[in-house]
Scaffold this motif. Structure first.
Motif, PDB file in Angstrom:
ATOM      1  N   GLY A  94       0.828  -1.197   0.000  1.00  0.00           N
ATOM      2  CA  GLY A  94       0.000   0.000   0.000  1.00  0.00           C
ATOM      3  C   GLY A  94       0.865   1.251   0.000  1.00  0.00           C
ATOM      4  N   HIS A 147      -8.262   5.269  -1.203  1.00  0.00           N
ATOM      5  CA  HIS A 147      -7.310   4.563  -2.075  1.00  0.00           C
ATOM      6  C   HIS A 147      -7.528   3.053  -1.994  1.00  0.00           C
ATOM      7  N   GLU A 148      -7.616   2.542  -0.782  1.00  0.00           N
ATOM      8  CA  GLU A 148      -7.802   1.090  -0.625  1.00  0.00           C
ATOM      9  C   GLU A 148      -9.169   0.650  -1.140  1.00  0.00           C
ATOM     10  N   HIS A 151      -9.041   0.077  -4.759  1.00  0.00           N
ATOM     11  CA  HIS A 151      -8.499  -1.216  -5.193  1.00  0.00           C
ATOM     12  C   HIS A 151      -9.580  -2.287  -5.287  1.00  0.00           C
ATOM     13  N   HIS A 159      -2.019   0.655  -9.858  1.00  0.00           N
ATOM     14  CA  HIS A 159      -1.672   1.976  -9.351  1.00  0.00           C
ATOM     15  C   HIS A 159      -1.538   2.938 -10.523  1.00  0.00           C
TER      16      HIS A 159
HETATM   17 ZN    ZN Z   1      -2.509   0.885  -3.532  1.00  0.00          ZN
END
Ligand code: ZN
Length: 212
Positions: A94, A147-148, A151, A159
């Motif tokens: 991460g 951000h997570e 995903h 990314h």
């Molecule tokens: Zn990431």
């Protein structure tokens, strides 16, 4: 330690700042998210972070509902995502090790996200900006969460070279996060809408499915 394992109870922060024109015009894209504050963050910090990540997703045309956690196992609750805010440090993954999103390899929708407080603290301690930690923390945390979530909502293992989905954040990204300007790109927003549309079309929520 009394905050340990306490389920934070918050209802959707629907108030938005403009954003994607699709909202309210026929399409109703939603994700239901449970946050498990095992990291001992103050309630106000978590509430601030949820507001920040909710706004980021609203700009992508998706309404995030932060579901009240019921008593009992999380798998009975039928949410889309579960975010564990942890005291532990993760392995290196991460953004600067701040978070981790687990995606099943069998094509089922992923639901599990970890955010590691020690790594978030390390970014805060980096003194990227001359602003109080208390002001930066909810914004930083909110963007790490977004951000997570990204995903698991369209950017599986991907990314970007700039913006919110960059693998590493430096001063420019931290500054944008602080200003509320660190966002998904248009292309990423489209991927998110596709992913959420697909999830919303399923007859179950990802967390429900996991226990079947
Ligand atoms: Zn990431």
């Amino acid at each position: 330690m009394k905050a340990l394992r306490k389920w934070l109870v918050v209802v959707a922060a629907m108030a938005g700042t403009g954003g994607y024109a699709g909202i309210g015009k026929g399409e109703d894209l939603r994700v239901v998210v449970i946050i498990n504050n095992q990291a001992g963050y103050a309630d106000a910090v978590v509430a601030g972070a949820m507001d920040v990540s909710g706004r980021v997703f609203r700009q992508a045309g998706v309404l995030v509902t932060w579901q009240e956690a019921a008593e009992g196992p999380v798998y009975d609750q039928g949410a889309d995502l579960l975010i564990n805010l942890a005291r532990a440090a993760g392995t290196v993954m991460g953004i600067e090790g701040t978070g981790f999103a687990a995606a099943p390899v069998d094509g089922r929708p992923g639901y599990l996200i970890w955010v590691f407080r020690p790594a978030v603290d390390k970014v805060l301690d980096g003194r990227w900006l001359p602003v109080p930690r208390s002001a930066l923390l909810p914004k930083l945390l909110g963007h790490v969460i977004a951000h997570e979530m990204g995903h698991l909502l369209g950017m599986n293992r991907k990314h970007a070279s700039e913006g919110l989905m960059k693998a590493n954040w430096h001063k420019a990204e931290i500054q944008l996060a602080y200003q509320g300007k660190l966002r998904f790109s248009e292309d990423e927003c489209e991927k998110i809408r596709l992913a959420v549309r697909a999830r919303n079309a399923l007859p179950y929520r990802a967390i429900h499915e996991e226990r079947r």
